[in-house]
Design an enzyme around this catalytic site. Sequence first.
Site: not given
Ligand SMILES: Nc1ncnc2c1ncn2[C@@H]1O[C@H](COP(=O)(O)OP(=O)(O)OP(=O)(O)O)[C@@H](O)[C@H]1O
Ligand SMILES: [Mg+2]
Length: 676
Positions: A303, A340, A374-375, A377, A391, A518
């Site tokens: 990731d 958050d 994560a679903e 985002r 956001k 993950d």
């Molecule tokens: N606290 C948050 N509030 C709103 N949106 C978020 C937040 N954190 C992350 N995001 C958004 O959600 C997306 C996915 O976040 P996530 O951390 O699940 O990514 P990931 O699948 O773990 O991938 P990676 O760790 O490689 O970036 C981020 O790229 C960002 O745009």
């Molecule tokens: Mg991540």
Amino acid sequence: MSSQRKKMITRSMYLHALKDSLIKLNPMTMMKNPVMFVVEVGTFVVLMMTIFSGYFGTEDSVGFNFVVFLVLFITILFANFAEALAEGRGKAQANSLKKSKKEIIANKVNGNGIKVVPSTELRKGDIVIVSQGEMIPGDGEVIEGLASVDESAITGESAPVIKEAGGDFSSVTGGTRVVSDRIKVRIMSDPGESFIDRMISLVEGAKRQQTPNEIALNTLLTTLTLIFLIVVVTLAPIAKYIGIELEIPVLISLLVCLIPTTIGGLLSAIGIAGMDRVTQFNVLAMSGKAVEASGDINTMILDKTGTITFGNRMASELVPVGNHSVQTVGEWAAISSLKDDTPEGRSVLELMKKEGFTYHAEVADGGEFIEFKAETRMSGIDLSDGRLVRKGAVDAVKTWVTAHGGEVPTDLDMKSNVIASAGGTPLAVAIGNEIVGLIYLKDTVKPGMRERFGQLRQMGIKTIMCTGDNPLTAATIAREAGVDDFIAESKPEDKIAVIRREQAEGKLVAMTGDGTNDAPALAQADVGLAMNSGTVSAKEAANMIDLDSDPSKIIEVVAIGKQLLMTRGALTTFSIANDIAKYFAIIPAMFMLAIPELHALNIMSLGSPKSAILSALIFNAIIIPILIPLAMKGVSYKPMSANKLLSRNLLVYGLGGIIAPFIGIKLIDLVVHLWI
Ligand SMILES: Nc1ncnc2c1ncn2[C@@H]1O[C@H](COP(=O)(O)OP(=O)(O)OP(=O)(O)O)[C@@H](O)[C@H]1O
Ligand SMILES: [Mg+2]
Ligand SMILES: [K+]
């Protein structure tokens, strides 16, 4: 890297191994290793023929038979010693872990109060409070607060690590110490199932099972042994038919020289030492199978955040869109982040503080917070006046706003692309159905990534970065880090889909990860390496845990896995080549023993038939301890193609295996012949 784990073999380990090699003589234990079990039975038979020579009519050869018995007995001890020595380091480590596993006093939250209980009374789901200077009483997840924790008891690393509620750095391990602040922890394991317990049973080898590869090789070795057993057993009547009387101890010597005792004696030591090398590297492998699988990996899924980049994605700038002001973006960015608990969310509030932005926190009163997932985002809040604040990933917020009848500001894409092409993560901020601006989350690629991915490419491994981030950010980071491929906007199920797709093509897949999102993919992958800093569910799903939480370490794990497979292959080749060579030393000797006129057969011009047989047998025995260091350390490994490796090893270990016995037996014979 911890120095504590790098301990070499000490003198007491040798003594323990010596004792264990005697204990391992128990036939019930020996039976698990059919090759060496045959040697043990043979040794017993020769011993009987030596002691009861009158009964067997072997009075003439008592001296010779006794020496044969001794050499056979030592052969078994050597094999047992190899295994015991390989187990030794794990046992020593387990003992030191057990010492660190003392009873800890826990402050358990009990209704509104606190109850002091011993850690052994804690169960899954209990909540405890741990303050500065106290030991964390069990494995769990921080649900409130932030603290620095000294994890040296398990990682050997003395620099404290930050543990905080929410996000991917929330898991704590029992037996580690809080060095500053105070945290509330939800216990996630029942007594006896803790991480340290698992570590102990792992390094102790209590759960060690043969891997499928080992089982296959063992089957081959057993088959070879059976074939030679039949050959030798039928040899006696055939020889007798043509008038040659072969004595049983001589036949047993022949058998032991022919069966693959070298690899049979070293096989389990190779496996144990391979796992041990991984442990010394501060990676816990849940099974030998996982280590072997890592040696055959074709594809690696990583990731982005926290693996390829440092992962402390911090809000660094607010960018308004349309005709909104920075103040408006700040207001709603802050309100959507009030509860958050992710590092990203907290960094928004920190930015507000740092930049001196003000906002009306009271607007959020009575509202319902929407946690980041994560679903979706996205994260945010449903205000009590009915307005919704969100956001999140730009495309997710765009879809959300459109679904609520809003429109996407024309300058949004341009402005978010600027952030993304710099490798940053843009988060869109929306109130009602209007997007007011962007939050710029900054992150940087770890140094040296390009070289490491280059190494993987040389090993023939394809790297795929899987990120939840947008395609442009993903592309920028992918280019900067030098991965072969990337998948953006991936949800947890997408990571599994990628793994399954690769597996369907017959590839072995490794994956590193630390988040709860993950976990399913870590479980699906053939090699799942979870970060010790990661969440409990990630660690449970994985079959390896990196105590130093350095995801790029998977590269070394792969090298160790390859080395393990190569060592086993090399020593098998060597062993079988050896046996073929011994055949030529011992067969002529046997017939010369019966028909002295056949001295033309003595191609190696060995002293006498008996000394030839003994020399072959002695060589067969001492080759085991000679190869113990190689079995434990592994053959040297440099990244190169599989074909090149194979031909190099065939040359070194195959040809070497044929030549070595001729030289070795000749040298031993020069000495042995003086007595016989
Ligand atoms: N606290 C948050 N509030 C709103 N949106 C978020 C937040 N954190 C992350 N995001 C958004 O959600 C997306 C996915 O976040 P996530 O951390 O699940 O990514 P990931 O699948 O773990 O991938 P990676 O760790 O490689 O970036 C981020 O790229 C960002 O745009
Ligand atoms: Mg991540
Ligand atoms: K042998």
